[in-house]
Design a protein around this motif. Structure first.
Motif, PDB file in Angstrom:
ATOM      1  N   ALA A   1      33.483  37.047  29.904  1.00 25.59           N
ATOM      2  CA  ALA A   1      32.424  37.116  29.325  1.00 25.59           C
ATOM      3  C   ALA A   1      32.196  38.447  28.475  1.00 25.59           C
ATOM      4  N   LEU A   2      32.702  39.537  29.198  1.00 27.17           N
ATOM      5  CA  LEU A   2      32.481  40.794  28.679  1.00 27.17           C
ATOM      6  C   LEU A   2      33.371  40.943  27.667  1.00 27.17           C
ATOM      7  N   LEU A   3      34.680  40.464  27.566  1.00 30.24           N
ATOM      8  CA  LEU A   3      35.521  40.440  26.688  1.00 30.24           C
ATOM      9  C   LEU A   3      35.284  39.578  25.459  1.00 30.24           C
ATOM     10  N   ALA A   4      34.684  38.561  25.628  1.00 32.31           N
ATOM     11  CA  ALA A   4      33.985  37.665  24.389  1.00 32.31           C
ATOM     12  C   ALA A   4      33.114  38.532  23.764  1.00 32.31           C
ATOM     13  N   THR A   5      31.983  39.175  24.300  1.00 32.79           N
ATOM     14  CA  THR A   5      31.073  39.972  23.695  1.00 32.79           C
ATOM     15  C   THR A   5      31.404  40.893  22.959  1.00 32.79           C
ATOM     16  N   ILE A   6      32.516  41.564  23.626  1.00 34.96           N
ATOM     17  CA  ILE A   6      33.085  42.776  22.835  1.00 34.96           C
ATOM     18  C   ILE A   6      33.835  42.209  21.666  1.00 34.96           C
ATOM     19  N   ASP A   7      34.651  41.325  21.778  1.00 36.82           N
ATOM     20  CA  ASP A   7      35.317  40.861  20.477  1.00 36.82           C
ATOM     21  C   ASP A   7      34.446  40.413  19.502  1.00 36.82           C
ATOM     22  N   ARG A   8      33.214  39.657  19.858  1.00 40.55           N
ATOM     23  CA  ARG A   8      32.356  39.138  18.783  1.00 40.55           C
ATOM     24  C   ARG A   8      31.690  40.212  17.928  1.00 40.55           C
ATOM     25  N   TYR A   9      31.711  41.493  18.518  1.00 44.74           N
ATOM     26  CA  TYR A   9      31.080  42.519  17.634  1.00 44.74           C
ATOM     27  C   TYR A   9      31.994  43.796  17.244  1.00 44.74           C
ATOM     28  N   THR A  10      33.377  43.321  17.426  1.00 46.23           N
ATOM     29  CA  THR A  10      34.107  44.360  16.885  1.00 46.23           C
ATOM     30  C   THR A  10      34.796  43.739  15.863  1.00 46.23           C
ATOM     31  N   PHE A  11      34.680  44.839  14.751  1.00 46.16           N
ATOM     32  CA  PHE A  11      34.972  44.526  13.321  1.00 46.16           C
ATOM     33  C   PHE A  11      36.079  45.412  12.968  1.00 46.16           C
ATOM     34  N   SER A  12      35.645  46.871  12.449  1.00 49.70           N
ATOM     35  CA  SER A  12      36.725  47.648  12.190  1.00 49.70           C
ATOM     36  C   SER A  12      36.861  48.801  13.001  1.00 49.70           C
ATOM     37  N   GLU A  13      36.217  48.640  13.904  1.00 51.69           N
ATOM     38  CA  GLU A  13      36.259  50.099  14.977  1.00 51.69           C
ATOM     39  C   GLU A  13      37.549  50.366  15.597  1.00 51.69           C
ATOM     40  N   LYS A  14      37.955  51.639  15.603  1.00 58.46           N
ATOM     41  CA  LYS A  14      39.096  52.003  16.247  1.00 58.46           C
ATOM     42  C   LYS A  14      38.924  51.915  17.795  1.00 58.46           C
ATOM     43  N   ILE A  15      39.169  50.806  18.476  1.00 54.94           N
ATOM     44  CA  ILE A  15      38.999  50.880  19.847  1.00 54.94           C
ATOM     45  C   ILE A  15      40.073  49.881  20.330  1.00 54.94           C
ATOM     46  N   GLN A  16      40.403  50.321  21.528  1.00 48.78           N
ATOM     47  CA  GLN A  16      41.349  49.320  22.181  1.00 48.78           C
ATOM     48  C   GLN A  16      40.623  48.748  23.646  1.00 48.78           C
ATOM     49  N   VAL A  17      40.816  47.367  23.880  1.00 47.68           N
ATOM     50  CA  VAL A  17      40.046  46.923  25.091  1.00 47.68           C
ATOM     51  C   VAL A  17      41.176  46.383  25.830  1.00 47.68           C
ATOM     52  N   ARG A  18      41.024  46.822  27.067  1.00 46.15           N
ATOM     53  CA  ARG A  18      41.892  46.240  28.213  1.00 46.15           C
ATOM     54  C   ARG A  18      41.283  45.848  29.380  1.00 46.15           C
ATOM     55  N   ASP A  19      41.648  44.621  29.909  1.00 42.21           N
ATOM     56  CA  ASP A  19      41.143  43.985  31.244  1.00 42.21           C
ATOM     57  C   ASP A  19      41.936  44.402  32.140  1.00 42.21           C
ATOM     58  N   ALA A  20      41.492  45.455  33.022  1.00 41.65           N
ATOM     59  CA  ALA A  20      42.355  46.105  34.141  1.00 41.65           C
ATOM     60  C   ALA A  20      42.111  45.459  35.374  1.00 41.65           C
ATOM     61  N   THR A  21      41.340  44.326  35.470  1.00 44.12           N
ATOM     62  CA  THR A  21      41.043  43.609  36.909  1.00 44.12           C
ATOM     63  C   THR A  21      42.399  43.080  37.596  1.00 44.12           C
ATOM     64  N   ALA A  22      43.461  42.769  36.886  1.00 47.24           N
ATOM     65  CA  ALA A  22      44.333  42.005  37.531  1.00 47.24           C
ATOM     66  C   ALA A  22      45.005  43.136  38.516  1.00 47.24           C
ATOM     67  N   GLY A  23      45.454  42.617  39.916  1.00 51.04           N
ATOM     68  CA  GLY A  23      46.371  43.640  40.840  1.00 51.04           C
ATOM     69  C   GLY A  23      45.319  44.534  41.483  1.00 51.04           C
ATOM     70  N   ILE A  24      44.275  44.632  41.365  1.00 51.89           N
ATOM     71  CA  ILE A  24      43.309  45.563  42.052  1.00 51.89           C
ATOM     72  C   ILE A  24      42.055  44.636  42.791  1.00 51.89           C
ATOM     73  N   THR A  25      41.551  45.431  43.684  1.00 50.21           N
ATOM     74  CA  THR A  25      40.587  44.603  44.454  1.00 50.21           C
ATOM     75  C   THR A  25      39.085  45.285  44.066  1.00 50.21           C
ATOM     76  N   HIS A  26      38.042  44.755  44.050  1.00 52.17           N
ATOM     77  CA  HIS A  26      36.798  45.142  43.802  1.00 52.17           C
ATOM     78  C   HIS A  26      35.959  45.111  45.059  1.00 52.17           C
ATOM     79  N   ALA A  27      35.466  46.225  45.529  1.00 47.53           N
ATOM     80  CA  ALA A  27      34.646  46.691  46.787  1.00 47.53           C
ATOM     81  C   ALA A  27      33.384  47.409  46.529  1.00 47.53           C
ATOM     82  N   TRP A  28      32.327  47.118  47.519  1.00 42.75           N
ATOM     83  CA  TRP A  28      31.176  48.020  47.393  1.00 42.75           C
ATOM     84  C   TRP A  28      31.177  48.819  48.457  1.00 42.75           C
ATOM     85  N   ALA A  29      30.623  50.117  48.192  1.00 46.63           N
ATOM     86  CA  ALA A  29      30.411  50.951  49.356  1.00 46.63           C
ATOM     87  C   ALA A  29      29.115  51.176  49.403  1.00 46.63           C
ATOM     88  N   LEU A  30      28.226  50.483  50.423  1.00 46.96           N
ATOM     89  CA  LEU A  30      26.753  50.384  50.326  1.00 46.96           C
ATOM     90  C   LEU A  30      26.163  51.847  51.183  1.00 46.96           C
TER      91      LEU A  30
END
Length: 163
Positions: free
Chosen positions: A73-102
């Motif tokens: 969803a995030l990547l699709a939103t970013i792609d939809r609004y990216t035209f000539s901007e000088k940006i690189q987008v990377r999905d860094a999710t693979a290989g790491i785990t998400h946790a919350w410290a409450l």
């Protein structure tokens, strides 16, 4: 599934300032804020913590929304609004785990140390690391009821059905 996205490049700050609810122009390296992508009608499409690594590098940490893979969803939103901007987008999710410290009481800060990425607000900290690193730090699995109670107690809206 949660998502960790990096956006970097000469236009990253301005791109995110125009497309998110965050004032990225005033963000200093090492800070983070809650931000949203809104649709043209002003409805929330995605909420995420946005961390500033440098003037040209930002990271997004998004929780999962029921029925929606957040990275896609995030990547699709970013792609939809990216035209000539000088940006690189990377999905860094693979290989790491998400946790919350409450229950943290840190100011809004963002850190990258030894492969561990942390986004903190006044109630919790999103931590991204390899699973064995989280275990070594004493992380434990919280049940869905515990997370939901914490969310309600701290007035954190559920994206997708409360906002």
């Amino acid at each position: 599934m949660a998502a960790l996205i990096q956006i970097k490049g000469a236009d990253a700050r301005d791109f995110l300032h125009r497309l998110t609810s965050a004032n990225t122009r005033d963000m200093e390296p090492g800070t983070c804020v809650w931000a949203c992508f809104l649709n043209p009608q002003g409805r929330v499409e995605s909420c995420f913590m946005l961390g500033c690594e440098s003037g040209e590098s930002f990271w997004m940490s998004a929780e999962c929304t029921p029925g929606r893979p957040e990275a896609a969803a995030l990547l699709a939103t970013i792609d939809r609004y990216t035209f000539s901007e000088k940006i690189q987008v990377r999905d860094a999710t693979a290989g790491i785990t998400h946790a919350w410290a409450l229950g943290t009481s840190s100011p809004h800060r963002f850190q990258i140390n030894d492969g561990t990425i942390r986004f903190s607000d006044s109630h919790r900290e999103a931590v991204w690391a390899r699973e064995e690193e989280l275990s070594a730090q004493g992380a434990r699995t919280a049940g869905p009821g515990e997370l939901e109670a914490f969310r309600i107690d701290h007035l954190i809206p559920a994206v997708g059905h409360e906002i």
